[in-house]
Design a protein around this motif. Structure first.
Motif: not given
Lengths: 165, 553
Positions: A38, A41, A45, A57
């Motif tokens: 996470l 990400w 992104r 993710v």
């Protein structure tokens, strides 16, 4: 290619799961299906989405689905990690993905994933399981068939038994 | 009683098959100790000091005579001929072999019993008032709601790996707490408002290392939403409960850390999503459950205080004494509830043998419609006895040693198995209980003292409920020696309240003299008709403290 259990059968798996350290050291692979943590990400992104392969993710315990709620329509897969099988937070996360966010992509259990937890995991919304590497995946498949009856509703059939009779 | 349907039976049989296979894989080395641990715990199996301990579930304390005979058969066949009634109304076996447990579970399944979720970090057996359904003071029978909760909790897939164990109790009596809901992870109080059933839901109570009473989270939850509300609380707990430190993992710590207000806010947010969804209870389902707990075939012509009873009370002093301690009023005219005390001196509190199981089953068939109840005070209740048969029943109980007229008196001690059996214990409980029973053996004196709850736990985990005894005794370890810490003023009667520590702990041989001094002070100071706990509340802890440590000066 490694195998996983998906939708009740054993299939080859195209996804590669990398840790934050691996990505930091090696950079993002230019192509291929990739599962990222996470924090990676959240930080990269757009760079991740611009790659040739698909991206998923992975949520750790303490990282709730609300953190990726806005991204779910572009995530074909959400992995939920069980660093230890006794940590049950992931069960609530999977359920939340399915019922609160109506997520229809793949929800995959990764980490300490074992035969004797599969039946419950499947009921809360996991449809894919990466069985711990030292365990027999064929044997693990049996775990999905432990019970033919349930009292509660679940993600696969939301009706509790008193609405099924 | 709840009668199993085909699917209930099928579920149990599949559970037995699952555990048989898990045990086989463990013995074959395919499952590690660590992996097998939660699987066996959720089937009630601990590894104890000398042998495994198997805890069999008695849902909200209800049993029938057939089940009781099976419990006796198991004690005889796979154990050393006895079992133990626990403070959560369950039955424990202390000596089964691991290899035999699947067979024991199969035997239990034949009579609609199991050991599901009697241990482990999951939702445990739901408990209630041992006089449920026959208590004139209750607003309605809590057992249908207990069974509804039991089915929701059984193999609930989301809540099998909680941060810690989770206990739910239901109470239907206003202004009293016979089910101890104030000291449960969730306490459900049944209330009626404008003719509708609803629930006041408490969360965050508990005994153990950090005892505290619960906070009201849901003021009035309408009946349709009971399970939605419970599920909302469990979801908050599963996500946010502490998982790093097992001593901080119970929901009480979370409620305390967040504050009741914040906890309620999180719960209400989850509840808003579940409310009116498929989990919502239907009137049909509630009616069906209520139908399972319909009245037995009472004799409508039976009346209170029949001549046979009046005569027996006049002619036998011993019967009279027992009647006044061990017989409880009943909702139905002409009937009474009888408590069999498993507290005769020399009997480990709550222990019962295989032949006694059979004998009690026969008495249940003969006098109480074949049903009985276990109590959190580790006794057994025959719930529906005709008043004109009380004398005959008492005579039979006298022979069995279950008519000790000490219910709720000082020697009706609640005690965990303690250091004689349990590997968690810091100290023994059973010998302490016995020493106290021997000292206070004089029945006249005991009756003169009146109700005193004395509870003993062998360690912090508080299985013996020491925090809520009027007198609580906790076993502690000091440099490898067994010591006992005393608390006073706990309550598990009208209300649930945590007792206060008296001071430094005592050596084992000091416990009886200290209890005797505390009791002496009460006798000296009491006002007419004042109970021990009331005198304590009037005087406060100081004079008791002074008296307890008097010999140390």
């Amino acid at each position: 290619m490694p195998a996983i259990i998906k939708d009740g059968t054993i299939v080859d798996d195209s996804w590669q799961r990398l840790t934050a350290e691996q990505i930091e050291q090696q950079g993002l692979p230019a192509e291929g299906d990739l599962i990222v943590p996470l924090p990676v990400w959240q930080a990269q992104r757009d760079a991740i989405a611009a790659r040739a392969g698909r991206t998923a993710v992975c949520l750790e315990p303490g990282e709730e689905p609300s953190e990726i709620a806005a991204d779910l329509d572009r995530l074909p897969l959400v992995a939920i990690d069980f660093p230890a099988f006794k940590d049950g937070r992931g069960y609530s996360y999977a359920r939340e993905l399915r019922t609160r966010y109506q997520y229809t992509g793949e929800v995959r259990a990764v980490g300490d994933v074992l035969r004797d937890q599969l039946f419950y995991m499947h009921r809360v919304g996991f449809n894919a399981f990466q069985i711990r590497a030292d365990r027999d995946i064929e044997d693990a498949l049996n775990g999905l068939k432990d019970f033919s009856v349930t009292y509660q509703g679940d993600v696969n059939d939301p009706r509790p038994i008193y609405r099924r009779r | 009683m709840y009668v199993y349907q085909d699917y209930d039976r099928q579920l149990l049989n599949e559970r037995v098959a699952q555990f048989r296979d898990q045990t086989r894989r463990y013995l074959d080395g395919q499952l590690s100790d660590d992996e097998f641990l939660p699987l066996r715990l959720q089937n009630g199996l601990y590894i104890q000091r000398y042998a495994p301990m198997l805890r069999v579930s008695v849902p909200y304390g209800m049993l029938n005579s057939t089940q009781l005979r099976t419990l006796g058969h198991i004690a005889r066949t796979w154990d050393k001929g006895y079992a133990h009634v626990s403070t959560r109304q369950n039955i424990q076996y202390n000596w089964p072999e691991l290899e035999n447990v699947p067979d024991i579970l199969a035997e239990l399944a034949k009579v609609e019993m199991h050991a599901i979720q009697t241990s482990g970090n999951c939702i445990r057996n739901v408990t209630t008032d041992e006089f449920a359904g026959i208590n004139a003071a209750e607003v309605e029978d809590p057992r249908p709601w207990c069974e509804i909760i039991r089915q929701w909790a059984t193999f609930n897939p989301e809540f099998a790996y909680l941060p810690r164990k989770f206990k739910i109790a239901v109470n239907a009596v206003p202004n009293e707490d016979p089910a101890l809901i104030g000291v449960h992870d969730i306490g459900v109080q049944i209330v009626h408002r404008d003719g509708e059933t609803g629930f006041t839901v408490l969360a965050g109570g508990g005994l153990g290392r950090t005892p505290m009473t619960g906070e009201v989270i849901g003021e009035f939850v309408p009946w349709q939403h009971l399970l939605s509300y419970l599920e909302a609380i469990l979801r908050v707990y599963n996500k946010y409960g502490n998982r790093d430190n097992k001593y901080k993992a119970r929901i009480k710590i979370l409620v305390k850390a967040l504050g009741a207000e914040k906890f309620r806010e999180l719960t209400e947010a989850e509840f808003a999503e579940l409310k009116d969804g498929p989990i919502t209870l239907t009137a049909d389902e509630v009616d069906r459950m209520r139908g399972h707990f319909s009245e037995p075939a009472y004799d409508g012509s039976a009346t209170d205080q029949p001549a046979a009873l009046t005569e027996a009370l006049a002619s036998s002093k011993a019967f009279n004494r027992w009647y006044h301690t061990n017989v409880h009023a009943h909702r139905q005219p002409g009937y009474a509830a009888v408590t069999l005390t498993l507290k005769k001196t020399g009997r480990a509190p709550g222990d019962i043998t295989d032949t006694e199981f059979d004998a009690v089953a026969d008495l249940a068939d003969q006098y109480s419609f074949g049903e009985l109840r276990t109590t959190h005070q580790q006794n057994i209740v025959l719930g529906d006895v005709r008043q004109d048969q009380l004398f005959a029943l008492w005579e039979a109980l006298e022979v069995l040693g279950f008519a000790t007229p000490n219910l709720k008196l000082l020697t009706d001690i609640i005690a965990c198995p303690g250091g004689d059996f349990c590997s968690l214990a810091n100290a023994k409980s059973i010998p302490v209980a016995e020493a106290i029973q021997r000292h206070f053996e004089d029945m006249d004196y005991l009756h003169d003292l009146g109700p005193i709850d004395l509870n003993i736990s062998g360690c912090m985990n508080a299985c013996g409920h020491h925090h809520i005894g009027h007198i609580g005794i906790l076993g502690v370890d000091k440099k490898g020696r067994e010591y006992y810490q005393i608390t006073l003023g706990g309550r598990g009667d009208k209300t649930s309240r945590i007792g206060e520590k008296l001071g430094p702990s005592f050596e084992a041989d000091e416990v009886v003299p200290v209890i005797a001094r505390l009791v002496d002070l009460y006798v000296e100071q009491r006002q007419p008709d004042e109970l021990f706990i009331d005198t304590y509340e009037r005087l406060g802890i100081d004079p008791f403290k002074e008296r307890a440590y008097a010999s140390h000066h």
